[in-house]
Design an enzyme around this catalytic site. Sequence first.
Site, PDB file in Angstrom:
ATOM      1  N   LYS A  24       0.836  -1.210   0.000  1.00 33.18           N
ATOM      2  CA  LYS A  24       0.000   0.000   0.000  1.00 33.18           C
ATOM      3  C   LYS A  24       0.870   1.259   0.000  1.00 33.18           C
ATOM      4  CE  LYS A  24      -2.899   0.647   3.622  1.00 33.18           C
ATOM      5  NZ  LYS A  24      -2.694   1.987   4.229  1.00 33.18           N
ATOM      6  N   GLN A 175       4.356   9.170   7.242  1.00 29.53           N
ATOM      7  CA  GLN A 175       3.443  10.029   6.482  1.00 29.53           C
ATOM      8  C   GLN A 175       3.852  11.492   6.610  1.00 29.53           C
ATOM      9  OE1 GLN A 175      -0.462   9.001   7.958  1.00 29.53           O
ATOM     10  NE2 GLN A 175      -0.507   7.068   6.841  1.00 29.53           N
ATOM     11  N   ASP A 326       1.726  -1.174  11.900  1.00 27.27           N
ATOM     12  CA  ASP A 326       0.403  -1.613  11.446  1.00 27.27           C
ATOM     13  C   ASP A 326       0.095  -3.057  11.845  1.00 27.27           C
ATOM     14  OD1 ASP A 326      -0.108   0.831  10.265  1.00 27.27           O
ATOM     15  OD2 ASP A 326       0.721   0.233   8.321  1.00 27.27           O
ATOM     16  N   LYS A 353      -4.919   5.527  14.717  1.00 30.88           N
ATOM     17  CA  LYS A 353      -4.927   4.867  13.391  1.00 30.88           C
ATOM     18  C   LYS A 353      -6.367   4.863  12.875  1.00 30.88           C
ATOM     19  CE  LYS A 353      -0.557   4.022  13.035  1.00 30.88           C
ATOM     20  NZ  LYS A 353       0.226   4.710  12.004  1.00 30.88           N
TER      21      LYS A 353
HETATM   22  C1  S3P Z   1       2.271   4.775   6.202  1.00 32.27           C
HETATM   23  C2  S3P Z   1       2.797   5.141   7.422  1.00 32.27           C
HETATM   24  C3  S3P Z   1       2.252   4.693   8.714  1.00 32.27           C
HETATM   25  C4  S3P Z   1       1.304   3.514   8.543  1.00 32.27           C
HETATM   26  C5  S3P Z   1       0.367   3.672   7.382  1.00 32.27           C
HETATM   27  C6  S3P Z   1       1.127   3.859   6.088  1.00 32.27           C
HETATM   28  C7  S3P Z   1       2.896   5.306   4.979  1.00 32.27           C
HETATM   29  O1  S3P Z   1       1.528   5.751   9.294  1.00 32.27           O
HETATM   30  O2  S3P Z   1       0.573   3.315   9.748  1.00 32.27           O
HETATM   31  O3  S3P Z   1      -0.473   2.541   7.269  1.00 32.27           O
HETATM   32  O4  S3P Z   1       2.619   4.762   3.874  1.00 32.27           O
HETATM   33  O5  S3P Z   1       3.687   6.247   5.082  1.00 32.27           O
HETATM   34  P1  S3P Z   1       2.235   6.875  10.211  1.00 32.27           P
HETATM   35  O6  S3P Z   1       3.097   7.688   9.346  1.00 32.27           O
HETATM   36  O7  S3P Z   1       1.102   7.664  10.786  1.00 32.27           O
HETATM   37  O8  S3P Z   1       2.983   6.104  11.265  1.00 32.27           O
END
Ligand code: S3P
Length: 447
Positions: A24, A175, A326, A353
């Site tokens: 993803k 993120q 996750d 989350k």
């Molecule tokens: C993700 C970062 C994670 C993860 C999310 C996908 C990403 O979140 O939990 O499912 O693709 O950068 P956070 O940045 O909030 O930890």
Amino acid sequence: MEAKPASFKPSGPLTGRITVPGDKSISHRSLILSVLAIGKSQISGLLEGEDVLATAAALRAMGAKIEKKGSSWTVHGVGVGGLMQPETAIDLGNSGTSVRLLMGLVASHDISVTFTGDASLSKRPMGRVIDPLSSMGADFTARMSSDGKACLPLTVRGLCPAVPIEYRLPVASAQVKSAILLAGLNAPGVTRVIEPVPTRDHSETMLKGFGANLTVETDRDGNRIISLTGEAELSPQKIKVPGDPSSAAFPVVAALLVPGSDIVVENVGINPTRAGLFTVLQQMGGDISFKKKRTVGGEPVADIHVKHSKLTGIDVQADIAPSMIDEFPILFIAAALAEGTTTTSGLHELRVKESDRLSQMATGLSLLGVDVTEKEDGLVITGSGGPIPGGKKKTAIKTALDHRIAMSFAVAGLITKTGVAIDDMSPTETSFPGFADLLATLQGSAK
Ligand code: S3P
């Protein structure tokens, strides 16, 4: 979307070779970076789940041309700074990654975009992205929640070019890091992100792959320092997205827990910033081995061989959390069956989350008769050492619009004496289309 109730019953051995849908995180980034390149990129293995399709639709609404032929996706890039004003608000459904990465993208374009989302996404905190992007010159108007958090719907008005910044991440979040780097692509000079705790590094790897001038250093105190030179020119790529380790986690744990199981999950990303769950499961006694290790598009990939194993509870150290952030819901299911006590800590992030995962998992596990204590920053679970006892048959577990809660309790159903009823499996479409069918394939009962 209409709720899809389902129940999962105690299962015979899981066997066979499977693949899981594309990663993803890498899928979102493949679309976004391809749009920012000049020319035509090709993506295979893209996750065609609702979250990634929401990113594709958003990019189209901002003027990008994205086409799908068979299983291959073609993106006609518009170049850094080339996005256009969308005509209407953009609905990103359940997808936190879409909204936070796209906020970064819009922050350095001369456009104004309103983002909305479903009930789950609308509760999630956006201040963590708004703060650094505001320092880069973007302007935000956001709804304030009753407890004073900036949430969706929100409108971002970008500044083109943006102001480069140096930013130390106050929360370990890939993120947030990625939003700043995406904004930094269209800022004159060097944008620097300092990560005291390393998080998934797909953005860094892919930005380099697309030709951006990006360096990563580690200082004396162990901070990762990511420096990106802005006003970048990205060149189009051919991308192969590997299988998602966060999706593979569900069949992997299912095979460990169901007696007699022996499965292989092919072509799974095993980037160390993502693979913490596999390490923890091995420490618990899980028979997991990595076959045919290789590198695909800069990412380590392997076929994962898993055999049913007797697991023992452990103390999961907080510093491994970012590499399996996750995967805690499914780890909690493994802990419920392991012999002895599993403790976890440092997991405040799980409360923001797709749902409050500590609370949802504690409530669901209690319903199934599991010995679980909810702390502010983790769960303590004492496993049964055998099948999970199971609760009253009619009480369905609530998934609260959270795909990973739904899939975790589906796996629990396979090893809970009374089976498990779930109120809504539809959230699994966000990240793992075909999840229930794949489980059925492993059970040898595919239609
Ligand atoms: C993700 C970062 C994670 C993860 C999310 C996908 C990403 O979140 O939990 O499912 O693709 O950068 P956070 O940045 O909030 O930890």
